[in-house]
Design an enzyme around this catalytic site. Structure first.
Site, PDB file in Angstrom:
ATOM      1  N   ASN A   1       0.862  -1.180   0.000  1.00  0.00           N
ATOM      2  CA  ASN A   1       0.000   0.000   0.000  1.00  0.00           C
ATOM      3  C   ASN A   1       0.905   1.239   0.000  1.00  0.00           C
ATOM      4  OD1 ASN A   1      -1.810   2.023   0.546  1.00  0.00           O
ATOM      5  ND2 ASN A   1      -2.729   1.039   2.349  1.00  0.00           N
TER       6      ASN A   1
ATOM      7  N   ARG B   1      -8.439  18.658   5.330  1.00  0.00           N
ATOM      8  CA  ARG B   1      -9.171  18.933   4.085  1.00  0.00           C
ATOM      9  C   ARG B   1     -10.515  19.593   4.394  1.00  0.00           C
ATOM     10  NH1 ARG B   1      -8.720  13.063   1.467  1.00  0.00           N
ATOM     11  NH2 ARG B   1      -6.818  12.660   2.643  1.00  0.00           N
TER      12      ARG B   1
ATOM     13  N   GLU C   1      -8.028  -2.627   5.929  1.00  0.00           N
ATOM     14  CA  GLU C   1      -7.896  -2.477   4.475  1.00  0.00           C
ATOM     15  C   GLU C   1      -6.898  -3.486   3.902  1.00  0.00           C
ATOM     16  OE1 GLU C   1      -7.403   1.861   4.953  1.00  0.00           O
ATOM     17  OE2 GLU C   1      -8.837   2.030   3.321  1.00  0.00           O
TER      18      GLU C   1
ATOM     19  N   ILE D   1     -10.432   7.804  13.958  1.00  0.00           N
ATOM     20  CA  ILE D   1     -11.339   8.556  14.820  1.00  0.00           C
ATOM     21  C   ILE D   1     -12.587   7.723  15.126  1.00  0.00           C
ATOM     22  CG2 ILE D   1     -12.752  10.654  14.966  1.00  0.00           C
ATOM     23  CD1 ILE D   1     -10.599  11.856  12.905  1.00  0.00           C
ATOM     24  N   GLY D   2     -13.141   7.097  14.102  1.00  0.00           N
ATOM     25  CA  GLY D   2     -14.356   6.290  14.295  1.00  0.00           C
ATOM     26  C   GLY D   2     -14.151   5.158  15.292  1.00  0.00           C
TER      27      GLY D   2
ATOM     28  N   HIS E   1     -12.052   5.082  -0.321  1.00  0.00           N
ATOM     29  CA  HIS E   1     -12.100   4.208   0.863  1.00  0.00           C
ATOM     30  C   HIS E   1     -12.967   2.982   0.607  1.00  0.00           C
ATOM     31  CE1 HIS E   1     -11.408   8.088   3.346  1.00  0.00           C
ATOM     32  NE2 HIS E   1     -10.266   7.426   3.308  1.00  0.00           N
TER      33      HIS E   1
ATOM     34  N   ASN F   1      -7.890  10.543   9.041  1.00  0.00           N
ATOM     35  CA  ASN F   1      -7.443  11.859   8.576  1.00  0.00           C
ATOM     36  C   ASN F   1      -8.238  12.262   7.350  1.00  0.00           C
ATOM     37  OD1 ASN F   1      -5.436  12.914  10.240  1.00  0.00           O
ATOM     38  ND2 ASN F   1      -4.000  11.367   9.504  1.00  0.00           N
ATOM     39  N   GLY F   2      -8.297  11.319   6.401  1.00  0.00           N
ATOM     40  CA  GLY F   2      -9.243  11.452   5.309  1.00  0.00           C
ATOM     41  C   GLY F   2     -10.514  10.757   5.781  1.00  0.00           C
TER      42      GLY F   2
ATOM     43  N   LEU G   1     -13.932   7.448   9.499  1.00  0.00           N
ATOM     44  CA  LEU G   1     -13.427   8.731  10.000  1.00  0.00           C
ATOM     45  C   LEU G   1     -11.954   8.598  10.364  1.00  0.00           C
ATOM     46  CD1 LEU G   1     -16.425   9.617  12.399  1.00  0.00           C
ATOM     47  CD2 LEU G   1     -16.190  10.138   9.955  1.00  0.00           C
TER      48      LEU G   1
ATOM     49  N   ARG H   1      -2.655  -1.782  -3.515  1.00  0.00           N
ATOM     50  CA  ARG H   1      -3.762  -0.840  -3.377  1.00  0.00           C
ATOM     51  C   ARG H   1      -3.606   0.232  -4.458  1.00  0.00           C
ATOM     52  NH1 ARG H   1      -4.933   3.460   1.373  1.00  0.00           N
ATOM     53  NH2 ARG H   1      -7.038   3.951   0.722  1.00  0.00           N
TER      54      ARG H   1
ATOM     55  N   ARG I   1      -7.230  13.664  18.657  1.00  0.00           N
ATOM     56  CA  ARG I   1      -6.805  13.426  20.059  1.00  0.00           C
ATOM     57  C   ARG I   1      -6.490  14.748  20.751  1.00  0.00           C
ATOM     58  NH1 ARG I   1      -3.020   8.610  18.249  1.00  0.00           N
ATOM     59  NH2 ARG I   1      -2.976  10.029  16.516  1.00  0.00           N
TER      60      ARG I   1
HETATM   61  P1  ADP Z   1      -5.519   7.902   7.766  1.00  0.00           P
HETATM   62  O1  ADP Z   1      -5.346   6.440   7.444  1.00  0.00           O
HETATM   63  O2  ADP Z   1      -6.594   8.591   6.985  1.00  0.00           O
HETATM   64  O3  ADP Z   1      -4.243   8.690   7.826  1.00  0.00           O
HETATM   65  P2  ADP Z   1      -6.355   6.966  10.379  1.00  0.00           P
HETATM   66  O4  ADP Z   1      -7.550   6.146  10.069  1.00  0.00           O
HETATM   67  O5  ADP Z   1      -5.123   6.290  10.833  1.00  0.00           O
HETATM   68  O6  ADP Z   1      -6.061   8.006   9.239  1.00  0.00           O
HETATM   69  O7  ADP Z   1      -6.799   8.010  11.513  1.00  0.00           O
HETATM   70  C1  ADP Z   1      -5.890   8.957  11.998  1.00  0.00           C
HETATM   71  C2  ADP Z   1      -6.622   9.888  12.941  1.00  0.00           C
HETATM   72  O8  ADP Z   1      -7.241   9.118  13.978  1.00  0.00           O
HETATM   73  C3  ADP Z   1      -5.679  10.838  13.665  1.00  0.00           C
HETATM   74  O9  ADP Z   1      -5.632  12.073  13.003  1.00  0.00           O
HETATM   75  C4  ADP Z   1      -6.341  11.038  14.981  1.00  0.00           C
HETATM   76  O10 ADP Z   1      -7.066  12.246  14.930  1.00  0.00           O
HETATM   77  C5  ADP Z   1      -7.375   9.932  15.108  1.00  0.00           C
HETATM   78  N1  ADP Z   1      -7.193   9.139  16.329  1.00  0.00           N
HETATM   79  C6  ADP Z   1      -6.395   8.081  16.511  1.00  0.00           C
HETATM   80  N2  ADP Z   1      -6.507   7.635  17.783  1.00  0.00           N
HETATM   81  C7  ADP Z   1      -7.416   8.436  18.392  1.00  0.00           C
HETATM   82  C8  ADP Z   1      -7.970   8.509  19.694  1.00  0.00           C
HETATM   83  N3  ADP Z   1      -7.616   7.652  20.645  1.00  0.00           N
HETATM   84  N4  ADP Z   1      -8.881   9.472  19.943  1.00  0.00           N
HETATM   85  C9  ADP Z   1      -9.244  10.341  18.981  1.00  0.00           C
HETATM   86  N5  ADP Z   1      -8.766  10.326  17.739  1.00  0.00           N
HETATM   87  C10 ADP Z   1      -7.858   9.401  17.446  1.00  0.00           C
END
Ligand code: ADP
Length: 407
Positions: free
Chosen positions: A7, A241, A385, A333-334, A180, A211-212, A209, A91, A286
């Site tokens: 990936n 974004r 993924e 985040i989710g 996604h 970063n993207g 949820l 990917r 966070r």
């Molecule tokens: P991507 O793959 O899009 O870069 P991720 O799915 O890894 O992103 O998510 C990253 C985001 O998850 C971080 O920006 C952070 O805000 C959030 N995150 C990770 N752990 C926590 C937590 N314990 N509480 C709140 N947000 C979190």
């Protein structure tokens, strides 16, 4: 059957080697800061000590070589030879409207992916670099492409067309593609399994949820609408974004800040979202959650606006689906922010959503976080993924039989 998942991001490469007979992860890892002298390599075998080192990673070719050399090395290897790997699953972010499922990477398919680079100029070229490097170092191994856009292939015309001259769709393929897809498909399937309902007979909303971020309406196992569009910039507010905005704003910022279009797009991609809304306090939920707990006005503004944008999409997708059985939260985040899940669910009371606060606060892995009398079941479902890519690669490989190479 062993499958290697690759990936490639703009400056990173995530990898995972799986034994697909039991889906056991043999090793996973990450190359970071590719393109700099200060690259970093992390390698985590399932049954041995992890390896971390700073390395010179001038490009993705060097990163792929680093991964393969380590996989077969005497000290840290988990296989004796690359011939043990049945296929590499890559990917690929943008498959345009051409690919509705994983594809074996024949020269024709690679040429079509190259064509799609215009639609994803940051992502597709690095995906192609990963493919070429793997072909170079594993010339007899099957290569399969798995597309972020493929799951959204089922979007109906009224969901993928924009209200612009139709000829632009015909001439330039300007339409909603959605992203996604691997995550939305994996999480929606898992949600149906966990709920104990047939995948082809349920209405779901998936909130990816990270970063993207994107939200998808899934009816009977098919994506029928999704918040990201022609590019991953559209939709809900994200880390940096903007998500959807009035296009005229681009014009205004360009004039007021004396920027060209590219300069404005840079702001919308990298300095907006919760980062911009919090007056550049942080793009990380966070940090913002901690500040929110201390009543920091920048964090409160950013998170309230973020949650509002999520709820607006969920509300519209309830209408798109004509009701909904489940809502699932996934990605960074989710999966990890009980605060964001709570703020979102509080605003869905009108739909009969009743959050189980204890389950929400303690969610760990796949968890039902709504109360038994909630009209809609709400879940946390961790996405995977890499596993989704490996499964699709295996399926594609089996469909093509066991002949070597596809030239
Ligand atoms: P991507 O793959 O899009 O870069 P991720 O799915 O890894 O992103 O998510 C990253 C985001 O998850 C971080 O920006 C952070 O805000 C959030 N995150 C990770 N752990 C926590 C937590 N314990 N509480 C709140 N947000 C979190």
């Amino acid at each position: 059957m062993k499958i290697l998942v690759i990936n490639c991001g703009s400056s990173s490469l995530k990898f995972r080697l799986l034994e697909m007979d039991n889906e056991e992860v043999l090793v996973k890892g990450l190359c970071e800061r590719i393109g700099s002298k200060f690259g970093h390599f992390r390698y985590e075998p399932e049954n041995a000590e992890r390896l971390e080192r700073d390395v010179d990673l001038p490009d993705h070719d060097a990163a792929v070589k680093m991964v393969i050399d380590t996989l077969i090395s005497e000290d840290h290897g988990v296989i004796d030879s690359v011939d043990e790997i049945s296929a590499v699953g890559h990917r690929i972010v943008h498959g345009g409207d051409k690919f509705s499922h994983a594809e074996c990477l024949t020269p024709d398919v690679i040429a079509e992916i190259e064509e799609c680079s215009a639609l994803a100029p940051i992502h597709n070229p690095v995906n192609l670099m990963g493919i070429r490097a793997c072909q170079k170092y594993m010339p007899t191994t099957h290569m399969v492409g798995v597309f972020d856009t493929a799951f959204h292939h089922t979007l109906p015309e009224e969901a993928y067309l924009y209200g612009i001259p139709y000829e632009y769709y015909k001439k330039y393929k300007i339409r909603r593609y959605g992203f996604h897809g691997m995550s939305h498909e994996y999480v929606s399937r898992r949600t149906a399994e966990v709920m104990g309902v047939p995948y082809d007979r349920c209405k779901q909303i998936i909130c990816h949820l990270g970063n993207g971020a994107s939200i998808t309406a899934v009816r009977n196992g098919e994506s029928v609408d999704t918040s990201m569009g022609y590019t991953p910039l559209e939709g809900i507010i994200m880390g940096t974004r903007s998500g959807s905005i009035d296009p005229e704003i681009i014009n205004v910022i360009a004039k007021k800040e004396d920027l060209d279009t590219q300069g404005v797009m840079d702001i919308l991609n990298n300095k907006s979202g919760v980062y911009g809304l919090s007056d550049f306090l942080s793009s990380d939920v966070r940090d913002l959650s901690t500040a929110y707990g201390k009543n920091d006005p920048n964090a409160i503004r950013a998170l309230n606006t973020y949650v509002y944008s999520i709820v607006k999409y969920i509300g519209s997708y309830v209408t798109v689906l004509g009701g909904v059985d489940s809502i699932s939260f996934t990605a960074g985040i989710g999966e990890h922010s009980s605060l964001i899940r709570k703020l979102v669910c509080e605003k869905l009371y009108y739909l009969g959503v009743k959050l189980n606060d204890v389950a929400n606060d303690n969610a760990n892995g796949e968890t039902l976080i709504s109360l038994p009398d909630s009209r809609i079941s709400v879940y946390v479902i961790p996405t995977d993924e890499e596993l989704a890519i490996a499964r699709q690669t295996k399926e594609r490989l089996e469909a093509y039989g066991s002949g070597k190479n596809y030239e």
